[in-house]
Design a protein around this motif. Structure first.
Motif, PDB file in Angstrom:
ATOM      1  N   ALA A   1      -4.999  -2.394   5.518  1.00 51.84           N
ATOM      2  CA  ALA A   1      -4.830  -2.392   4.270  1.00 51.84           C
ATOM      3  C   ALA A   1      -6.243  -1.217   4.146  1.00 51.84           C
ATOM      4  O   ALA A   1      -6.702  -0.730   2.950  1.00 51.84           O
ATOM      5  CB  ALA A   1      -4.335  -3.717   3.737  1.00 51.84           C
ATOM      6  N   CYS A   2      -7.191  -1.522   4.510  1.00 51.45           N
ATOM      7  CA  CYS A   2      -8.939  -1.824   4.592  1.00 51.45           C
ATOM      8  C   CYS A   2      -9.127   0.197   5.093  1.00 51.45           C
ATOM      9  O   CYS A   2      -9.632   1.247   4.412  1.00 51.45           O
ATOM     10  CB  CYS A   2      -9.379  -2.538   4.914  1.00 51.45           C
ATOM     11  SG  CYS A   2     -10.249  -4.134   4.174  1.00 51.45           S
ATOM     12  N   VAL A   3      -8.393   0.069   6.259  1.00 50.32           N
ATOM     13  CA  VAL A   3      -8.028   1.391   6.609  1.00 50.32           C
ATOM     14  C   VAL A   3      -7.645   2.494   5.318  1.00 50.32           C
ATOM     15  O   VAL A   3      -8.057   3.533   5.656  1.00 50.32           O
ATOM     16  CB  VAL A   3      -7.133   1.791   7.746  1.00 50.32           C
ATOM     17  CG1 VAL A   3      -7.211   3.178   8.193  1.00 50.32           C
ATOM     18  CG2 VAL A   3      -8.061   0.975   8.602  1.00 50.32           C
ATOM     19  N   LEU A   4      -6.421   2.589   4.816  1.00 51.01           N
ATOM     20  CA  LEU A   4      -5.561   3.015   4.138  1.00 51.01           C
ATOM     21  C   LEU A   4      -6.490   3.547   2.693  1.00 51.01           C
ATOM     22  O   LEU A   4      -6.624   4.369   1.775  1.00 51.01           O
ATOM     23  CB  LEU A   4      -4.402   3.057   3.608  1.00 51.01           C
ATOM     24  CG  LEU A   4      -3.538   3.196   4.551  1.00 51.01           C
ATOM     25  CD1 LEU A   4      -2.424   2.808   3.680  1.00 51.01           C
ATOM     26  CD2 LEU A   4      -3.890   4.191   4.681  1.00 51.01           C
ATOM     27  N   LEU A   5      -7.530   1.980   1.969  1.00 58.25           N
ATOM     28  CA  LEU A   5      -7.980   2.145   0.865  1.00 58.25           C
ATOM     29  C   LEU A   5      -9.045   2.944   0.849  1.00 58.25           C
ATOM     30  O   LEU A   5     -10.101   4.101   0.127  1.00 58.25           O
ATOM     31  CB  LEU A   5      -8.915   0.160   0.605  1.00 58.25           C
ATOM     32  CG  LEU A   5      -9.497   0.568  -0.919  1.00 58.25           C
ATOM     33  CD1 LEU A   5      -9.397   0.649  -1.746  1.00 58.25           C
ATOM     34  CD2 LEU A   5      -9.859  -0.926  -0.325  1.00 58.25           C
ATOM     35  N   LEU A   6      -9.959   2.699   2.690  1.00 60.29           N
ATOM     36  CA  LEU A   6     -10.961   3.675   3.042  1.00 60.29           C
ATOM     37  C   LEU A   6     -10.672   5.224   2.906  1.00 60.29           C
ATOM     38  O   LEU A   6     -11.659   5.908   2.746  1.00 60.29           O
ATOM     39  CB  LEU A   6     -11.520   3.098   4.263  1.00 60.29           C
ATOM     40  CG  LEU A   6     -13.202   4.114   4.685  1.00 60.29           C
ATOM     41  CD1 LEU A   6     -13.933   3.916   3.636  1.00 60.29           C
ATOM     42  CD2 LEU A   6     -13.170   3.515   5.825  1.00 60.29           C
ATOM     43  N   GLU A   7      -9.374   5.480   3.255  1.00 63.22           N
ATOM     44  CA  GLU A   7      -8.429   7.105   3.176  1.00 63.22           C
ATOM     45  C   GLU A   7      -8.704   6.992   1.759  1.00 63.22           C
ATOM     46  O   GLU A   7      -9.284   8.642   1.539  1.00 63.22           O
ATOM     47  CB  GLU A   7      -7.763   7.083   3.915  1.00 63.22           C
ATOM     48  CG  GLU A   7      -7.589   8.230   4.115  1.00 63.22           C
ATOM     49  CD  GLU A   7      -5.721   8.703   5.360  1.00 63.22           C
ATOM     50  OE1 GLU A   7      -5.005   9.416   4.234  1.00 63.22           O
ATOM     51  OE2 GLU A   7      -5.889   7.581   5.695  1.00 63.22           O
ATOM     52  N   ALA A   8      -8.265   6.770   0.992  1.00 65.09           N
ATOM     53  CA  ALA A   8      -8.621   6.567  -0.251  1.00 65.09           C
ATOM     54  C   ALA A   8      -9.329   7.459  -0.466  1.00 65.09           C
ATOM     55  O   ALA A   8     -10.154   8.225  -1.618  1.00 65.09           O
ATOM     56  CB  ALA A   8      -7.109   6.202  -1.077  1.00 65.09           C
ATOM     57  N   ILE A   9     -10.475   6.244  -0.525  1.00 66.63           N
ATOM     58  CA  ILE A   9     -11.840   6.322  -1.086  1.00 66.63           C
ATOM     59  C   ILE A   9     -12.378   8.010  -0.906  1.00 66.63           C
ATOM     60  O   ILE A   9     -13.008   8.135  -1.454  1.00 66.63           O
ATOM     61  CB  ILE A   9     -13.183   5.684  -0.531  1.00 66.63           C
ATOM     62  CG1 ILE A   9     -12.469   3.831  -1.017  1.00 66.63           C
ATOM     63  CG2 ILE A   9     -14.097   5.436  -0.943  1.00 66.63           C
ATOM     64  CD1 ILE A   9     -13.168   2.670  -0.533  1.00 66.63           C
ATOM     65  N   GLN A  10     -12.412   8.512   0.348  1.00 61.49           N
ATOM     66  CA  GLN A  10     -13.191   9.095   1.111  1.00 61.49           C
ATOM     67  C   GLN A  10     -12.577  10.422   0.881  1.00 61.49           C
ATOM     68  O   GLN A  10     -12.755  11.785   0.839  1.00 61.49           O
ATOM     69  CB  GLN A  10     -12.820   9.135   2.591  1.00 61.49           C
ATOM     70  CG  GLN A  10     -14.276   7.862   3.052  1.00 61.49           C
ATOM     71  CD  GLN A  10     -13.833   7.950   4.463  1.00 61.49           C
ATOM     72  OE1 GLN A  10     -12.803   8.454   5.234  1.00 61.49           O
ATOM     73  NE2 GLN A  10     -15.197   7.276   5.678  1.00 61.49           N
ATOM     74  N   ARG A  11     -11.256  10.006  -0.080  1.00 59.46           N
ATOM     75  CA  ARG A  11     -10.244  11.114  -0.524  1.00 59.46           C
ATOM     76  C   ARG A  11     -11.575  12.022  -1.666  1.00 59.46           C
ATOM     77  O   ARG A  11     -11.150  13.290  -1.991  1.00 59.46           O
ATOM     78  CB  ARG A  11      -9.145  11.232  -1.027  1.00 59.46           C
ATOM     79  CG  ARG A  11      -8.483  11.535   0.451  1.00 59.46           C
ATOM     80  CD  ARG A  11      -7.005  11.380  -0.506  1.00 59.46           C
ATOM     81  NE  ARG A  11      -5.986  11.155   1.035  1.00 59.46           N
ATOM     82  CZ  ARG A  11      -4.604  11.958   0.803  1.00 59.46           C
ATOM     83  NH1 ARG A  11      -4.219  11.886  -0.450  1.00 59.46           N
ATOM     84  NH2 ARG A  11      -3.613  11.687   1.997  1.00 59.46           N
ATOM     85  N   ASP A  12     -11.898  11.678  -3.073  1.00 60.47           N
ATOM     86  CA  ASP A  12     -12.325  11.824  -3.601  1.00 60.47           C
ATOM     87  C   ASP A  12     -14.507  11.610  -3.267  1.00 60.47           C
ATOM     88  O   ASP A  12     -15.045  12.009  -3.748  1.00 60.47           O
ATOM     89  CB  ASP A  12     -12.140  10.835  -5.232  1.00 60.47           C
ATOM     90  CG  ASP A  12     -11.113  10.600  -5.511  1.00 60.47           C
ATOM     91  OD1 ASP A  12     -10.837  12.155  -5.534  1.00 60.47           O
ATOM     92  OD2 ASP A  12     -10.247  10.315  -5.930  1.00 60.47           O
ATOM     93  N   PHE A  13     -14.522  10.472  -2.574  1.00 63.28           N
ATOM     94  CA  PHE A  13     -16.267  10.385  -2.499  1.00 63.28           C
ATOM     95  C   PHE A  13     -16.536  10.714  -0.888  1.00 63.28           C
ATOM     96  O   PHE A  13     -16.371   9.604  -0.194  1.00 63.28           O
ATOM     97  CB  PHE A  13     -16.637   9.192  -2.995  1.00 63.28           C
ATOM     98  CG  PHE A  13     -16.076   8.340  -3.852  1.00 63.28           C
ATOM     99  CD1 PHE A  13     -17.574   8.847  -4.957  1.00 63.28           C
ATOM    100  CD2 PHE A  13     -15.385   7.616  -4.337  1.00 63.28           C
ATOM    101  CE1 PHE A  13     -16.830   8.136  -6.336  1.00 63.28           C
ATOM    102  CE2 PHE A  13     -14.377   8.239  -5.516  1.00 63.28           C
ATOM    103  CZ  PHE A  13     -15.609   7.434  -6.718  1.00 63.28           C
ATOM    104  N   HIS A  14     -16.445  11.903   0.151  1.00 66.69           N
ATOM    105  CA  HIS A  14     -16.704  12.012   1.060  1.00 66.69           C
ATOM    106  C   HIS A  14     -17.931  11.524   1.928  1.00 66.69           C
ATOM    107  O   HIS A  14     -18.346  11.382   2.883  1.00 66.69           O
ATOM    108  CB  HIS A  14     -16.515  14.254   0.861  1.00 66.69           C
ATOM    109  CG  HIS A  14     -15.637  14.350   0.499  1.00 66.69           C
ATOM    110  ND1 HIS A  14     -14.188  14.261   0.779  1.00 66.69           N
ATOM    111  CD2 HIS A  14     -15.475  14.768  -0.753  1.00 66.69           C
ATOM    112  CE1 HIS A  14     -13.577  14.923   0.336  1.00 66.69           C
ATOM    113  NE2 HIS A  14     -14.024  15.849  -1.249  1.00 66.69           N
ATOM    114  N   TRP A  15     -18.676  10.860   0.564  1.00 62.77           N
ATOM    115  CA  TRP A  15     -20.137  10.498   1.554  1.00 62.77           C
ATOM    116  C   TRP A  15     -19.556   9.247   1.991  1.00 62.77           C
ATOM    117  O   TRP A  15     -21.497   8.156   2.398  1.00 62.77           O
ATOM    118  CB  TRP A  15     -21.444  10.414   0.825  1.00 62.77           C
ATOM    119  CG  TRP A  15     -20.820   9.800  -0.919  1.00 62.77           C
ATOM    120  CD1 TRP A  15     -20.355  10.838  -1.884  1.00 62.77           C
ATOM    121  CD2 TRP A  15     -20.630   8.540  -1.214  1.00 62.77           C
ATOM    122  NE1 TRP A  15     -20.005   9.802  -3.127  1.00 62.77           N
ATOM    123  CE2 TRP A  15     -20.201   8.799  -2.516  1.00 62.77           C
ATOM    124  CE3 TRP A  15     -21.094   7.238  -0.811  1.00 62.77           C
ATOM    125  CZ2 TRP A  15     -20.155   7.207  -3.484  1.00 62.77           C
ATOM    126  CZ3 TRP A  15     -21.262   6.248  -1.207  1.00 62.77           C
ATOM    127  CH2 TRP A  15     -21.101   5.695  -3.009  1.00 62.77           C
TER     128      TRP A  15
END
Length: 173
Positions: free
Chosen positions: A126-140
């Protein structure tokens, strides 16, 4: 025999055209009508409940205590459901940005996931998917905690949880 002079027909009274009421006048009329309806309803209530003892009446009119309930999970897949429950937990307990939890009970995203996951593997996924969703909008964003610390309100965190849950659902995870 006396004769009477014919009565002169008077012209019909002039009928004034109805004037259009402004908003304040219409609101005042609606208020007066509602006040009358409420007074009538109160009278009907008193008549209908006159036979009930006063101590029993308090139980009838007392409002039921409302307890907030969480929305059921719209996802059937384990990771999506975990992310949805973690989002709800942040909404319920509060959000924390610089630690796992704070004195007021607020929690960070990772803690919310760990509390809602059935096991460590599910929490990690779940953390991996959350980080992926975050990085879609916040590339940094390199990690969830570093991104979370940059947020000033909980809204972006909750939005990313929604996106991650939807992502897990579309991947059947």
């Amino acid at each position: 025999m006396t004769t009477h002079a014919p009565i002169a027909a008077s012209p019909p009274p002039a009928v004034a055209a109805p004037t259009e009421l402004d908003l304040e006048a219409r609101l005042a009329l609606a208020d007066a009508a509602m006040t009358a309806r409420l007074a009538h309803a109160a009278l009907v209530f008193e008549v209908n409940t006159a036979h009930i003892p006063v101590e029993d009446l308090a139980e009838v009119v007392a409002p039921l205590p409302l307890t907030p309930t969480l929305a059921p999970a719209p996802y059937s897949t384990p990771i999506a459901a975990t992310l949805h429950r973690a989002r709800q937990r942040i909404e319920q307990d509060g959000w924390c940005r610089d630690a796992l939890y704070d004195e007021e009970g607020g929690i960070c995203p990772i803690r919310a996931i760990r509390l809602e996951a059935a096991n460590r593997g599910l929490a990690d996924d779940a953390c991996v998917l959350l980080l992926e969703a975050i990085q879609r909008d916040f590339h940094w964003a390199e990690t969830i905690p570093s991104w979370n610390a940059q947020q000033t309100v909980a809204a972006p965190v909750l939005i990313c949880f929604d996106r991650a849950a939807q992502l897990a659902h579309t991947r059947h995870r």
